[in-house]
Each structure stands twice: as C-alpha cells, then as structure tokens.
Design a protein around this motif. Sequence first.
Motif, PDB file in Angstrom:
ATOM      1  N   LYS A 166       0.888  -1.372  -0.075  1.00  0.00           N
ATOM      2  CA  LYS A 166      -0.163   0.000   0.017  1.00  0.00           C
ATOM      3  C   LYS A 166       0.599   1.390   0.018  1.00  0.00           C
ATOM      4  O   LYS A 166       0.638   2.087   0.914  1.00  0.00           O
ATOM      5  N   THR A 167       1.790   1.376  -0.978  1.00  0.00           N
ATOM      6  CA  THR A 167       2.529   2.608  -1.118  1.00  0.00           C
ATOM      7  C   THR A 167       2.213   3.330  -2.250  1.00  0.00           C
ATOM      8  O   THR A 167       1.272   2.795  -3.062  1.00  0.00           O
ATOM      9  N   ASN A 168       2.591   4.590  -2.304  1.00  0.00           N
ATOM     10  CA  ASN A 168       2.175   5.383  -3.596  1.00  0.00           C
ATOM     11  C   ASN A 168       3.154   4.958  -4.637  1.00  0.00           C
ATOM     12  O   ASN A 168       4.241   5.206  -4.632  1.00  0.00           O
ATOM     13  N   ILE A 169       2.733   4.598  -5.658  1.00  0.00           N
ATOM     14  CA  ILE A 169       3.635   3.926  -6.748  1.00  0.00           C
ATOM     15  C   ILE A 169       3.453   4.954  -8.049  1.00  0.00           C
ATOM     16  O   ILE A 169       4.250   4.551  -8.906  1.00  0.00           O
ATOM     17  N   ALA A 170       2.803   6.037  -7.867  1.00  0.00           N
ATOM     18  CA  ALA A 170       2.882   7.066  -9.064  1.00  0.00           C
ATOM     19  C   ALA A 170       4.055   7.453  -9.414  1.00  0.00           C
ATOM     20  O   ALA A 170       4.378   7.661 -10.590  1.00  0.00           O
ATOM     21  N   VAL A 171       5.072   7.620  -8.499  1.00  0.00           N
ATOM     22  CA  VAL A 171       6.405   8.277  -8.890  1.00  0.00           C
ATOM     23  C   VAL A 171       7.186   7.380  -9.644  1.00  0.00           C
ATOM     24  O   VAL A 171       7.794   7.455 -10.587  1.00  0.00           O
ATOM     25  N   LYS A 172       6.990   5.959  -9.081  1.00  0.00           N
ATOM     26  CA  LYS A 172       7.707   4.870  -9.883  1.00  0.00           C
ATOM     27  C   LYS A 172       7.206   4.621 -11.210  1.00  0.00           C
ATOM     28  O   LYS A 172       8.140   4.170 -12.009  1.00  0.00           O
ATOM     29  N   VAL A 173       5.985   4.526 -11.153  1.00  0.00           N
ATOM     30  CA  VAL A 173       5.292   4.328 -12.540  1.00  0.00           C
ATOM     31  C   VAL A 173       5.755   5.357 -13.497  1.00  0.00           C
ATOM     32  O   VAL A 173       6.192   5.120 -14.844  1.00  0.00           O
ATOM     33  N   GLY A 174       5.853   6.763 -13.120  1.00  0.00           N
ATOM     34  CA  GLY A 174       6.263   7.877 -13.573  1.00  0.00           C
ATOM     35  C   GLY A 174       7.849   7.535 -14.212  1.00  0.00           C
ATOM     36  O   GLY A 174       8.124   8.068 -15.246  1.00  0.00           O
ATOM     37  N   ASP A 175       8.598   7.101 -13.295  1.00  0.00           N
ATOM     38  CA  ASP A 175      10.102   6.864 -13.751  1.00  0.00           C
ATOM     39  C   ASP A 175      10.003   5.854 -14.772  1.00  0.00           C
ATOM     40  O   ASP A 175      10.982   5.889 -15.630  1.00  0.00           O
ATOM     41  N   ILE A 176       9.362   4.718 -14.670  1.00  0.00           N
ATOM     42  CA  ILE A 176       9.143   3.674 -15.825  1.00  0.00           C
ATOM     43  C   ILE A 176       8.712   4.291 -17.121  1.00  0.00           C
ATOM     44  O   ILE A 176       9.576   3.971 -18.276  1.00  0.00           O
ATOM     45  N   VAL A 177       7.691   5.060 -17.145  1.00  0.00           N
ATOM     46  CA  VAL A 177       7.210   5.532 -18.469  1.00  0.00           C
ATOM     47  C   VAL A 177       8.423   6.463 -18.853  1.00  0.00           C
ATOM     48  O   VAL A 177       8.675   6.590 -19.970  1.00  0.00           O
ATOM     49  N   GLY A 178       9.079   7.456 -17.950  1.00  0.00           N
ATOM     50  CA  GLY A 178      10.162   7.958 -18.233  1.00  0.00           C
ATOM     51  C   GLY A 178      11.310   7.314 -18.974  1.00  0.00           C
ATOM     52  O   GLY A 178      12.134   7.713 -20.055  1.00  0.00           O
ATOM     53  N   ARG A 179      11.704   6.246 -18.507  1.00  0.00           N
ATOM     54  CA  ARG A 179      12.575   5.134 -18.997  1.00  0.00           C
ATOM     55  C   ARG A 179      12.344   5.069 -20.438  1.00  0.00           C
ATOM     56  O   ARG A 179      13.303   4.985 -21.148  1.00  0.00           O
ATOM     57  N   VAL A 180      11.065   4.679 -20.643  1.00  0.00           N
ATOM     58  CA  VAL A 180      10.950   4.335 -22.261  1.00  0.00           C
ATOM     59  C   VAL A 180      10.933   5.350 -23.086  1.00  0.00           C
ATOM     60  O   VAL A 180      11.660   5.405 -24.299  1.00  0.00           O
ATOM     61  N   GLY A 181      10.585   6.665 -22.657  1.00  0.00           N
ATOM     62  CA  GLY A 181      10.755   7.902 -23.439  1.00  0.00           C
ATOM     63  C   GLY A 181      12.399   8.122 -23.764  1.00  0.00           C
ATOM     64  O   GLY A 181      12.697   8.483 -24.775  1.00  0.00           O
ATOM     65  N   THR A 182      13.011   8.003 -22.538  1.00  0.00           N
ATOM     66  CA  THR A 182      14.548   8.453 -22.745  1.00  0.00           C
ATOM     67  C   THR A 182      15.067   7.288 -23.757  1.00  0.00           C
ATOM     68  O   THR A 182      15.896   7.593 -24.586  1.00  0.00           O
ATOM     69  N   TYR A 183      14.660   5.885 -23.674  1.00  0.00           N
ATOM     70  CA  TYR A 183      15.008   4.984 -24.597  1.00  0.00           C
ATOM     71  C   TYR A 183      14.889   5.369 -26.013  1.00  0.00           C
ATOM     72  O   TYR A 183      15.725   5.307 -26.727  1.00  0.00           O
ATOM     73  N   LEU A 184      13.681   5.641 -26.417  1.00  0.00           N
ATOM     74  CA  LEU A 184      13.124   6.188 -27.532  1.00  0.00           C
ATOM     75  C   LEU A 184      13.854   7.368 -28.224  1.00  0.00           C
ATOM     76  O   LEU A 184      14.533   7.612 -28.921  1.00  0.00           O
ATOM     77  N   ASN A 185      14.042   8.409 -27.234  1.00  0.00           N
ATOM     78  CA  ASN A 185      14.615   9.626 -27.423  1.00  0.00           C
ATOM     79  C   ASN A 185      16.392   9.101 -27.824  1.00  0.00           C
ATOM     80  O   ASN A 185      16.866   9.592 -28.813  1.00  0.00           O
ATOM     81  N   LYS A 186      16.764   8.595 -26.930  1.00  0.00           N
ATOM     82  CA  LYS A 186      18.319   8.028 -26.970  1.00  0.00           C
ATOM     83  C   LYS A 186      18.665   7.184 -28.601  1.00  0.00           C
ATOM     84  O   LYS A 186      19.567   7.727 -29.114  1.00  0.00           O
ATOM     85  N   HIS A 187      17.683   6.497 -28.883  1.00  0.00           N
ATOM     86  CA  HIS A 187      17.906   5.652 -30.270  1.00  0.00           C
ATOM     87  C   HIS A 187      17.337   6.222 -31.350  1.00  0.00           C
ATOM     88  O   HIS A 187      17.226   5.641 -32.327  1.00  0.00           O
ATOM     89  N   THR A 188      16.583   7.388 -31.392  1.00  0.00           N
ATOM     90  CA  THR A 188      16.184   7.786 -32.574  1.00  0.00           C
ATOM     91  C   THR A 188      16.922   8.957 -33.221  1.00  0.00           C
ATOM     92  O   THR A 188      16.726   9.387 -34.542  1.00  0.00           O
ATOM     93  N   GLY A 189      18.146   9.191 -32.690  1.00  0.00           N
ATOM     94  CA  GLY A 189      19.231  10.124 -33.371  1.00  0.00           C
ATOM     95  C   GLY A 189      18.859  11.398 -32.938  1.00  0.00           C
ATOM     96  O   GLY A 189      19.547  12.516 -33.151  1.00  0.00           O
ATOM     97  N   THR A 190      17.665  11.981 -32.174  1.00  0.00           N
ATOM     98  CA  THR A 190      17.534  13.217 -31.539  1.00  0.00           C
ATOM     99  C   THR A 190      18.207  13.212 -30.315  1.00  0.00           C
ATOM    100  O   THR A 190      18.029  14.291 -29.902  1.00  0.00           O
ATOM    101  N   GLY A 191      18.510  12.235 -29.542  1.00  0.00           N
ATOM    102  CA  GLY A 191      18.939  12.438 -28.248  1.00  0.00           C
ATOM    103  C   GLY A 191      20.330  12.403 -28.470  1.00  0.00           C
ATOM    104  O   GLY A 191      20.974  12.697 -29.680  1.00  0.00           O
ATOM    105  N   SER A 192      21.251  12.649 -27.335  1.00  0.00           N
ATOM    106  CA  SER A 192      22.629  13.077 -27.131  1.00  0.00           C
ATOM    107  C   SER A 192      23.365  11.721 -27.912  1.00  0.00           C
ATOM    108  O   SER A 192      23.307  10.615 -27.933  1.00  0.00           O
TER     109      SER A 192
END
Length: 74
Positions: A48-74
């Motif tokens: 019974k913990t607040n998982i919203a931040v952890k879910v946000g981190d996971i979603v951010g991870r996928v976005g970072t992966y996509l950004n990193k591998h599309t050539g628009t990332g660093s």
Amino acid sequence: MAYKDERVISILMEQADATEERVPGYRHELKEAVADIIALERQNKFAKTNIAVKVGDIVGRVGTYLNKHTGTGS
C-alpha cells in the motif's frame, strides 16, 4: 491471478506487440515497462505504497530509450 487480471495483461502485451517499432528494441522496452508496472501494482496490493512516482519513472525510462535511439537524443 484472477482471469480479469490475466486478460488485462494479455491485452497490454498484445498492444505492445502491435506498437510501431520506432527503433530496434522499442517493443521489447515497452513490454518490459508494462511488466515492471504490473509487478509494482502487485507489490502495491500488499505494501500500500504510492507507486505513482515509480510508474512515472518507468514511463520516463521508455521515453528516454526512444529519444536516445532515434538520433534526436545525445
């Protein structure tokens, strides 16, 4: 696991498989994120913990992966 839960997971994984492969490995990363979120939800049923931040981190991870591998990332 209840049938309803299994069906929801099945639908999420089917949708991840049907997602456009924007970059190599994107579908796999998306499915890993779904699995991680499901695992967090299961843990949340007991802890019974607040998982919203952890879910946000996971979603951010996928976005970072996509950004990193599309050539628009660093």
